[in-house]
Design an enzyme around this catalytic site. Structure first.
Site, PDB file in Angstrom:
ATOM      1  CB  SER A 138      53.427 -22.033 -32.209  1.00  0.00           C
ATOM      2  OG  SER A 138      53.041 -20.933 -32.922  1.00  0.00           O
ATOM      3  CE1 TYR A 151      49.123 -24.536 -35.050  1.00  0.00           C
ATOM      4  CE2 TYR A 151      49.584 -22.718 -34.289  1.00  0.00           C
ATOM      5  CZ  TYR A 151      50.094 -23.685 -35.007  1.00  0.00           C
ATOM      6  OH  TYR A 151      51.554 -24.054 -35.302  1.00  0.00           O
TER       7      TYR A 151
HETATM    8  N1  LIG Z   1      55.122 -22.816 -40.364  1.00  0.00           N
HETATM    9  C1  LIG Z   1      54.995 -22.186 -39.371  1.00  0.00           C
HETATM   10  O1  LIG Z   1      54.915 -20.811 -39.201  1.00  0.00           O
HETATM   11  C2  LIG Z   1      55.209 -22.600 -37.742  1.00  0.00           C
HETATM   12  C3  LIG Z   1      55.214 -21.847 -36.651  1.00  0.00           C
HETATM   13  C4  LIG Z   1      55.144 -22.193 -35.411  1.00  0.00           C
HETATM   14  C5  LIG Z   1      54.754 -23.544 -35.311  1.00  0.00           C
HETATM   15  N2  LIG Z   1      54.792 -24.326 -36.245  1.00  0.00           N
HETATM   16  C6  LIG Z   1      54.621 -25.835 -36.007  1.00  0.00           C
HETATM   17  O2  LIG Z   1      55.749 -26.636 -36.799  1.00  0.00           O
HETATM   18  C7  LIG Z   1      55.347 -28.021 -36.755  1.00  0.00           C
HETATM   19  C8  LIG Z   1      55.658 -28.564 -38.339  1.00  0.00           C
HETATM   20  O3  LIG Z   1      54.677 -27.715 -39.088  1.00  0.00           O
HETATM   21  P1  LIG Z   1      55.777 -27.194 -40.588  1.00  0.00           P
HETATM   22  O4  LIG Z   1      55.662 -25.668 -40.487  1.00  0.00           O
HETATM   23  O5  LIG Z   1      56.910 -27.804 -40.901  1.00  0.00           O
HETATM   24  O6  LIG Z   1      54.367 -27.555 -41.435  1.00  0.00           O
HETATM   25  P2  LIG Z   1      54.291 -28.746 -42.720  1.00  0.00           P
HETATM   26  O7  LIG Z   1      55.326 -28.338 -43.764  1.00  0.00           O
HETATM   27  O8  LIG Z   1      52.873 -28.486 -43.159  1.00  0.00           O
HETATM   28  O9  LIG Z   1      54.490 -29.886 -42.088  1.00  0.00           O
HETATM   29  C9  LIG Z   1      53.512 -30.747 -41.349  1.00  0.00           C
HETATM   30  C10 LIG Z   1      54.023 -32.025 -40.949  1.00  0.00           C
HETATM   31  O10 LIG Z   1      52.987 -32.817 -40.211  1.00  0.00           O
HETATM   32  C11 LIG Z   1      52.674 -33.918 -40.843  1.00  0.00           C
HETATM   33  N3  LIG Z   1      51.291 -34.324 -40.435  1.00  0.00           N
HETATM   34  C12 LIG Z   1      49.953 -33.332 -40.354  1.00  0.00           C
HETATM   35  N4  LIG Z   1      49.238 -34.179 -39.932  1.00  0.00           N
HETATM   36  C13 LIG Z   1      49.524 -35.440 -39.853  1.00  0.00           C
HETATM   37  C14 LIG Z   1      49.041 -36.802 -39.471  1.00  0.00           C
HETATM   38  N5  LIG Z   1      47.627 -36.960 -39.195  1.00  0.00           N
HETATM   39  N6  LIG Z   1      49.697 -37.467 -39.274  1.00  0.00           N
HETATM   40  C15 LIG Z   1      51.033 -37.865 -39.360  1.00  0.00           C
HETATM   41  N7  LIG Z   1      51.678 -36.595 -39.780  1.00  0.00           N
HETATM   42  C16 LIG Z   1      50.938 -35.379 -40.004  1.00  0.00           C
HETATM   43  C17 LIG Z   1      52.783 -33.754 -42.206  1.00  0.00           C
HETATM   44  O11 LIG Z   1      53.021 -34.801 -42.905  1.00  0.00           O
HETATM   45  P3  LIG Z   1      51.793 -35.441 -43.987  1.00  0.00           P
HETATM   46  O12 LIG Z   1      50.949 -34.386 -44.369  1.00  0.00           O
HETATM   47  O13 LIG Z   1      52.641 -36.355 -44.751  1.00  0.00           O
HETATM   48  O14 LIG Z   1      51.073 -36.423 -43.109  1.00  0.00           O
HETATM   49  C18 LIG Z   1      54.067 -32.884 -42.289  1.00  0.00           C
HETATM   50  O15 LIG Z   1      55.234 -33.543 -42.306  1.00  0.00           O
HETATM   51  C19 LIG Z   1      53.924 -27.970 -36.504  1.00  0.00           C
HETATM   52  O16 LIG Z   1      53.569 -28.358 -35.243  1.00  0.00           O
HETATM   53  C20 LIG Z   1      53.360 -26.470 -36.541  1.00  0.00           C
HETATM   54  O17 LIG Z   1      52.409 -26.299 -35.705  1.00  0.00           O
HETATM   55  C21 LIG Z   1      54.789 -24.131 -37.556  1.00  0.00           C
END
Ligand SMILES: NC(=O)c1ccc[n+]([C@@H]2O[C@H](COP(=O)([O-])OP(=O)(O)OC[C@H]3O[C@@H](n4cnc5c(N)ncnc54)[C@H](OP(=O)(O)O)[C@@H]3O)[C@@H](O)[C@H]2O)c1
Length: 240
Positions: A138, A151
């Protein structure tokens, strides 16, 4: 890497960045093992994807899951070429409002589980002399902001682990990389309180999950003598 027929694992595939990346890489011909907890979302994803794919539902903090995913890739597709180590959660809060259990769960999901899968993957990649590991860090793996201390800590840890692994594996054919999204329109912050969401409102046009997916494909498709250790992708307006 030539993505056509390449075999990969994508974590956090039921939503957001993982979902978009699975669709994009499948469209490029990759064969995928996709994982997250929500089986029905994974089933929908597999149905919508053009290429071959297998869904393995489970919690990423289950210590047996990383090896289970690798075994599924080898059982179904005969090998493993890349891992997109992407599952994550974002719990934020000031000192007086933070939930200790949510905080420690986040450490387990964002770092412990990512480290377990990273090591399981490179143990396959190193002897075979090739393999790409991309972990989702991130902008908060490079900078900090009040209210997101832990985080940020998990993402700084991802940065440190990935850079050390990249150095350790340099010259082996194994590439270790991180993608560093800024604010991206996904479900990551959907559970935040309204006042916590105020900081997001300043960014009218966030990055889209499909933009991150395009960047991941670009990193994977570099020739094998090139590595992109880090790629930072931000909304134009983001001032952090
Ligand atoms: N969105 C942003 O602004 C942003 C910015 C920087 C970095 N990121 C990073 O991007 C990555 C993906 O996040 P996203 O933004 O795409 O958010 P998201 O739409 O909430 O997706 C998160 C994913 O992680 C899975 N997950 C969460 N807890 C889990 C667990 N205990 N076991 C297995 N799977 C789990 C969720 O699936 P289930 O709930 O079905 O398990 C979901 O598929 C993360 O590492 C996040 O920190 C996001």
């Amino acid at each position: 890497m030539e993505l056509h027929n390449a075999v990969g694992i994508i974590t956090g595939a039921s939503s957001g960045i993982g979902w978009a990346t699975a669709k994009r890489l499948s469209g490029a011909g990759a064969k995928l093992v996709v994982t997250a907890r929500r089986q029905e979302r994974l089933d929908q994803l597999v149905e919508e994807m053009s290429g071959e794919a297998v869904a393995v539902a489970g919690s990423i903090v289950d210590p047996s899951l990383p090896q289970g995913l690798i075994d599924a890739a080898i059982r179904h597709f005969g090998r493993l070429d890349f891992v997109f180590n992407n599952a994550g959660i974002m719990n934020v809060g000031k000192v007086d409002e933070v939930d200790d259990d949510a905080m420690t769960t986040m450490i387990r999901v964002n770092f412990e589980a990512a480290a377990r899968l990273a090591y399981a993957a490179v143990k396959v990649f190193k002897p075979q002399g090739h393999g790409d590991l991309i972990t989702t860090s991130s902008i908060l793996g490079l900078k900090v902001r009040p209210g997101a201390a832990v985080y940020s800590g998990t993402k700084f840890a991802i940065e440190a682990m990935s850079e050390a692994l990249r150095l350790e594996l340099a010259g082996t054919g194994v590439r270790v990389m991180v993608i560093e999204p800024g604010y991206t329109a996904t479900d990551l912050q959907s559970h935040w309180k309204p006042e916590q969401k105020l900081s997001l409102k300043a960014t009218k046009q966030p990055v889209q999950a499909a933009d991150i997916a395009r960047a991941v494909q670009f990193m994977l498709e570099q020739p094998n003598y090139v590595v992109i250790p880090r790629m930072l992708m931000l909304p134009m307006e983001q001032t952090l």
